[in-house]
Each structure stands twice: as C-alpha cells, then as structure tokens.
Design an enzyme around this catalytic site. Structure first.
Site, PDB file in Angstrom:
ATOM      1  N   GLU A  44       0.727  -0.929   0.210  1.00  0.00           N
ATOM      2  CA  GLU A  44       0.004   0.255   0.114  1.00  0.00           C
ATOM      3  C   GLU A  44       1.412   0.848   0.048  1.00  0.00           C
ATOM      4  O   GLU A  44       0.865   1.661   0.969  1.00  0.00           O
ATOM      5  CB  GLU A  44      -1.101   0.423   1.317  1.00  0.00           C
ATOM      6  CG  GLU A  44      -2.363  -0.882   1.013  1.00  0.00           C
ATOM      7  CD  GLU A  44      -1.826  -2.083   1.593  1.00  0.00           C
ATOM      8  OE1 GLU A  44      -2.702  -3.604   1.033  1.00  0.00           O
ATOM      9  OE2 GLU A  44      -0.396  -2.323   1.472  1.00  0.00           O
ATOM     10  N   SER A  45       1.447   1.454  -1.453  1.00  0.00           N
ATOM     11  CA  SER A  45       2.417   2.664  -0.846  1.00  0.00           C
ATOM     12  C   SER A  45       4.003   2.901  -1.422  1.00  0.00           C
ATOM     13  O   SER A  45       4.289   1.813  -1.344  1.00  0.00           O
ATOM     14  CB  SER A  45       1.611   4.021  -1.132  1.00  0.00           C
ATOM     15  OG  SER A  45       0.340   4.811  -1.418  1.00  0.00           O
ATOM     16  N   CYS A  57      -1.768   3.664   1.835  1.00  0.00           N
ATOM     17  CA  CYS A  57      -3.257   4.108   0.926  1.00  0.00           C
ATOM     18  C   CYS A  57      -4.080   3.204   2.126  1.00  0.00           C
ATOM     19  O   CYS A  57      -3.548   2.663   2.904  1.00  0.00           O
ATOM     20  CB  CYS A  57      -3.363   4.222  -0.547  1.00  0.00           C
ATOM     21  SG  CYS A  57      -2.503   2.656  -1.227  1.00  0.00           S
ATOM     22  N   SER A  91       1.836   0.428  -8.718  1.00  0.00           N
ATOM     23  CA  SER A  91       2.324   1.296  -7.428  1.00  0.00           C
ATOM     24  C   SER A  91       3.994   1.832  -8.442  1.00  0.00           C
ATOM     25  O   SER A  91       4.642   0.469  -8.840  1.00  0.00           O
ATOM     26  CB  SER A  91       2.705   1.398  -6.479  1.00  0.00           C
ATOM     27  OG  SER A  91       1.783   0.739  -5.804  1.00  0.00           O
TER      28      SER A  91
END
Length: 449
Positions: free
Chosen positions: A81-82, A96, A293
């Site tokens: 997540e990021s 995120c 990403s």
C-alpha cells in the site's frame, strides 16, 4: 466495460486511493546526523537501520515491502500500500487503503533513537487529501480530529490546517516546527513552536483565491531547500484506467512477474519518460487484477533553480476501478517555472504537470507545492513574484490553455509522423496560498470543463 477481449473487474468493496503521508525529520540535513562523518558502508543515520526493523514497523501499519531500490542518498521501499522512503535524517511513509499510518509513528521514534542515535524530532508533517470513504477507516484515521488528537499527544504544540473546500476536495495538514529546548525524554520529540491561527477554509464558488500568512517569532529555515509537488487525481478516464487492469493469463505461457509487467506498463504509457531515463532508476509493480505503484530515484544537478543537485524521488500510485478511480504523483526534485532547454534536462513544472495529467486524464485534480524558501518571505516587499505565485501561474497555464499532445492512436497525423489529439482542458475551482515560518504552500484544484 469491455477492454479488448476481457472485462474490467468491478468489485463491490471500494478501495481508498488517497494516501496518508507522514514525514518525520530527525535533523535539518544529512550533515547533522550523529554519524555523518563516520559512515558504515557509505551509509549514515537512518539508512543504517536494518530492513527487517522497518518491516516490523510496517506490520503495525498493516502493509508489506514488495521491493527496494537503494540509491546513493535514499532507500525507496515499494509497499503493498504505497511507499516508504528512508533518508539519513528523515523518513517518509505514504500509505493508502485502510492502513494505520499513524500507529507506526511511536515505533519510528523508537527506531530512530535506538538505531541512529536520533532521540528528538526536528520537524514532523502529516497530510492527506479528503477521503472518499472515511467510514471505512480504522483507528485514529476515522476522522481528522482523531488524527490531530493522536499527533497532539506526541507533539503538544503542533498545528492542524484544512486547506480547500470542506464540502469538496480539500487537503489536510498537521505540522510542527523545530523545538527550542532539545530532547524532552528518551524517544519523545522536541516541543515544536505552535502557529496561532484557525484552519483556513475556502468558500464555495468557481474560483476562490485566499492568501494567509502564519508567522512565529523565530523563523527557522532548513539548511537545504525542501520541495514537494503532489498531483492528486480522481475520476480517471476510461482510456486511462484500462491500462492498469491485467489481461487474463494465456494458457501454457509462463507468467511474468508483477515487477516486469509494471516496468513494461511504465514504458508503454509514458511514466518512464516523465523524467529523462538516463537520470532515473525506476521500480514498478502491477497488481493483480488491477492497480499500479512505482518509485523512482532521480539524479538532478545544475540548471535547476539555485544550481544545486542531488538525488530525489518520485512516486506514483493508481487505483483504477470505476467509482473510486484515483492516481497520485509526488516528487521532491525542485522544478523550475521557466521552460527547460532540452529533452535531456529535468522537466520544468509546466511540462511535468502536462505529462502526468495526459497519462491519467482525471476529471478532478488537486495540486500542492510545499516549499521551504527563506528568501521568498520578503519577495512581496521587493515586488518580485514569490515561489508559490509562480507555481500558481504555472498550474493554471498547464491545465487551462488549449494545446495538443502526441498520441499513438487517434487524432490527426503530423508531418513528423506523430499523431495529435487535443488535451483535456480544466477550470480552476480553488486557489489558496499559505505562508508558514520558513515554508510556503500553493494549493489549487481543477475540474474538467
């Protein structure tokens, strides 16, 4: 929604694309960490923290490390997540979804003290765009006031701000300034100086311009310029979104790794060309069934603003599902508001905004430029254009002026063989400038016409 011979998956569970961004400075520059003159294998400060220690901290936040690129000055961790960026003197944690970003803060303070002999905090910043689905958040992230309370318990004199329309897209910021009294306790930060001002909230209307100056008695400016540009985009076009969905696997064909697919996708849609490839080390990941990403480390040098140089980064994260599509771009390389001289140069701010927006084609977007600039505070008295005023001018010219862009499909063919199509045009709905002690902020939001 058909895409070739497969369909864009649509789930009933929305995903929160807008990230929580935590940035903690333990010293004003790499030169001010305790072991600055005694590097271990060329690494100093926080860069000597073992990877496993960071991974244990990220378990608290509820995300995992996918890959890492190690630069000369920075370690860039690509997360489930990021992203996480580790510098000798500071750390940036961007997450995120429903991650528990702030719950990692106490552990980060312990890590800095134990592994890098950095027991106090020089500055702390926490910011995020307004959530799409705030009811899905957990812990202190359920409401902004809870996040502020969590941070206030650690930084007694921090300051919180709301920038933009409360009933529309807005940006939330919490920050501290350098303390005056040194270390408070074993792992606690210095006491920051507070700003005495209420949050700024813009009024509704097509375009709202606000300027507010927030001064404290002792302005402290970092030794080197701190520069961060963010482009936060939502309602991505169907054409832009479809690139971020994986095609079904072909039977009896070996599947490629998410990293290889991510790098191929980066090249195909133009992300690899946002900055000159010879200056860029790119790490990308394509998620299954959708999402993307990337982190990149950038070498920049003379010809940019003050003629300095170093190693910077950019990071991109994409949530492509219809109904909550979102993409973010963040970069800390200082970008000139004057045109670049050649394609081999770091792009100017105007060019970079165009390139990013052309890839993602958002229906709405917000831009923030957060910059330290000691000499800029007196610019108005000298009747010169301030850095944030120049940025606001560039934001508007990049997004509201009619222009064309080369395209691989559609449009008319030009004499050089490339094809042209009209770029999306926007109207500005908010323009807000802030001036802090030693920092300036330019915020603007735009909507597709």
């Amino acid at each position: 929604m058909a895409v070739g011979d497969y369909y864009l998956p649509y789930t009933s569970t929305p995903f929160e694309g807008p990230e929580k961004l935590l940035e903690i400075w333990f010293a004003s520059s790499p030169a001010h960490v305790p072991d600055a003159h005694a590097p271990k294998n060329g690494r100093i400060g926080l860069r000597n923290v073992p990877k496993q220690v960071w991974e244990d901290m990220l378990d608290i936040v509820k995300c995992k490390v996918l890959s890492v690129i190690e630069g000369e000055e920075t370690d860039a961790y690509l997360l489930s997540e990021s992203s996480l960026f580790v510098f000798p003197h500071r750390i940036i944690l961007k997450t995120c979804g429903t991650t528990l970003n702030l719950l990692g803060l106490p552990r980060i303070l312990e890590i800095a003290h134990k592994f890098a002999s950095l027991p106090s905090v020089y500055r702390c910043f926490y910011s995020r765009k307004s959530f799409m689905f705030p009811e899905r958040q957990l812990g202190p992230h359920r409401e902004w006031k809870d996040e502020v309370s969590f941070l206030d318990a650690i930084f007694p004199n921090g300051a919180a701000y709301t920038v933009g329309k409360v009933n529309g897209d807005h940006w939330l910021l919490y920050l501290t300034t350098p303390g005056q009294s040194g270390v408070n306790s074993e792992t606690a930060p210095s006491s920051p100086i507070s700003f005495s001002s209420s949050p700024l909230q813009s009024e509704s209307g097509e375009e709202n311009e606000t300027n507010q100056t927030l001064q404290n008695n002792e302005i402290d400016t970092p030794f080197t310029q701190d520069y961060t540009i963010e482009i936060l985009m939502s309602n991505l076009s169907h054409k832009a979104r479809e690139s971020f969905f994986l095609a079904p696997p072909v039977q009896d064909t070996p599947s490629e790794s998410p990293s290889i697919i991510g790098r191929t996708l980066s090249s195909t849609i133009g992300i690899s060309d946002l900055f000159p490839p010879h200056l860029t080390t790119l790490d990308a990941y394509a998620f299954d069934p959708c999402g993307y990403s990337s982190n990149a480390l950038l070498k920049w040098s003379n010809g940019i603003e003050d003629g300095c140089g170093g190693e910077g980064y950019y990071t991109i994260h994409v949530t492509p599902e219809e109904g909550w599509s979102y993409a973010s771009f963040e970069c800390n390389v200082p970008l000139s508001t004057s045109p670049s001289s050649s394609a081999k140069d770091i792009p100017d701010l105007h060019t970079l905004i165009r390139r990013v927006v052309d890839i993602f084609q958002p229906g709405r977007l917000s831009l923030t430029l957060f910059i330290s600039n000691a000499n800029n505070n007196n610019a108005e008295e000298d009747e010169d254009e301030t850095a944030v005023e120049a940025a606001q001018r560039t934001f508007k010219s990049a997004l509201t002026a009619q222009r064309s862009v080369s395209s691989s499909s559609g449009g008319s063919v030009t004499g050089d063989g490339s094809e042209q199509k009209d770029r999306m045009l926007y109207k500005r709905t908010d323009k807000i400038n802030y001036q802090f002690g030693g920092y300036n902020l330019a915020f603007a939001s735009f909507e597709f016409r």
